[in-house]
Design a protein around this motif. Structure first.
Motif, PDB file in Angstrom:
ATOM      1  N   UNK A   8      41.322  29.980  48.628  1.00 49.69           N
ATOM      2  CA  UNK A   8      40.729  30.173  47.303  1.00 49.69           C
ATOM      3  C   UNK A   8      39.207  30.197  47.393  1.00 49.69           C
ATOM      4  N   UNK A   9      38.634  29.323  48.179  1.00 45.77           N
ATOM      5  CA  UNK A   9      37.182  29.300  48.363  1.00 45.77           C
ATOM      6  C   UNK A   9      36.683  30.637  48.919  1.00 45.77           C
ATOM      7  N   UNK A  10      37.424  31.189  49.868  1.00 46.60           N
ATOM      8  CA  UNK A  10      37.054  32.469  50.470  1.00 46.60           C
ATOM      9  C   UNK A  10      37.021  33.574  49.412  1.00 46.60           C
ATOM     10  N   UNK A  11      38.031  33.597  48.556  1.00 45.73           N
ATOM     11  CA  UNK A  11      38.077  34.597  47.486  1.00 45.73           C
ATOM     12  C   UNK A  11      36.933  34.373  46.502  1.00 45.73           C
ATOM     13  N   UNK A  55      42.023  25.711  36.938  1.00 42.54           N
ATOM     14  CA  UNK A  55      40.698  25.998  36.383  1.00 42.54           C
ATOM     15  C   UNK A  55      39.948  27.030  37.214  1.00 42.54           C
ATOM     16  N   UNK A  56      40.049  26.906  38.510  1.00 38.46           N
ATOM     17  CA  UNK A  56      39.377  27.846  39.400  1.00 38.46           C
ATOM     18  C   UNK A  56      40.049  29.219  39.369  1.00 38.46           C
ATOM     19  N   UNK A  59      38.811  30.835  36.250  1.00 39.26           N
ATOM     20  CA  UNK A  59      37.419  31.251  36.446  1.00 39.26           C
ATOM     21  C   UNK A  59      37.350  32.522  37.277  1.00 39.26           C
ATOM     22  N   UNK A  60      38.221  32.628  38.272  1.00 40.49           N
ATOM     23  CA  UNK A  60      38.278  33.835  39.089  1.00 40.49           C
ATOM     24  C   UNK A  60      38.521  35.059  38.217  1.00 40.49           C
ATOM     25  N   UNK A  61      39.436  34.928  37.271  1.00 37.41           N
ATOM     26  CA  UNK A  61      39.763  36.052  36.390  1.00 37.41           C
ATOM     27  C   UNK A  61      38.555  36.462  35.542  1.00 37.41           C
ATOM     28  N   UNK A  62      37.808  35.505  35.025  1.00 35.52           N
ATOM     29  CA  UNK A  62      36.634  35.856  34.219  1.00 35.52           C
ATOM     30  C   UNK A  62      35.496  36.383  35.098  1.00 35.52           C
ATOM     31  N   UNK A  63      35.346  35.829  36.301  1.00 37.79           N
ATOM     32  CA  UNK A  63      34.273  36.255  37.196  1.00 37.79           C
ATOM     33  C   UNK A  63      34.484  37.658  37.741  1.00 37.79           C
ATOM     34  N   UNK A  64      35.741  38.120  37.763  1.00 36.93           N
ATOM     35  CA  UNK A  64      36.011  39.456  38.287  1.00 36.93           C
ATOM     36  C   UNK A  64      36.055  40.513  37.195  1.00 36.93           C
TER      37      UNK A  64
END
Length: 68
Positions: A8-11, A55-56, A59-64
């Motif tokens: 997950x950190x890598x993504x 939560x992460x 956040x990934x979905x909003x950040x992309x």
């Protein structure tokens, strides 16, 4: 759990890099998508992991949003 954390950190770092420096090649995005799919699969199998990472993942979905 540490392996999932690292995936997950890598993504997350891939998304951060893209948002900072702009578009990258298709191979990069394919790698990120594959890694994210693995994290999702693990979280679907392990409710505990989903609770830890939800939560992460959100956040990934909003950040992309907006990355094509």
């Amino acid at each position: 759990m540490l392996t999932t954390e690292l995936m997950l950190y890598s993504v997350e770092q891939g998304v951060k890099f893209t948002n900072t420096y702009g578009d990258i090649d298709e191979r990069f995005y394919s790698s990120m998508a594959t890694m994210y799919e693995k994290v999702i699969t693990i979280c679907n199998m392990e409710e505990k992991f989903f609770q830890i990472f939800k939560g992460r993942l959100k956040k990934f979905m909003t950040d992309t949003d907006g990355i094509d």
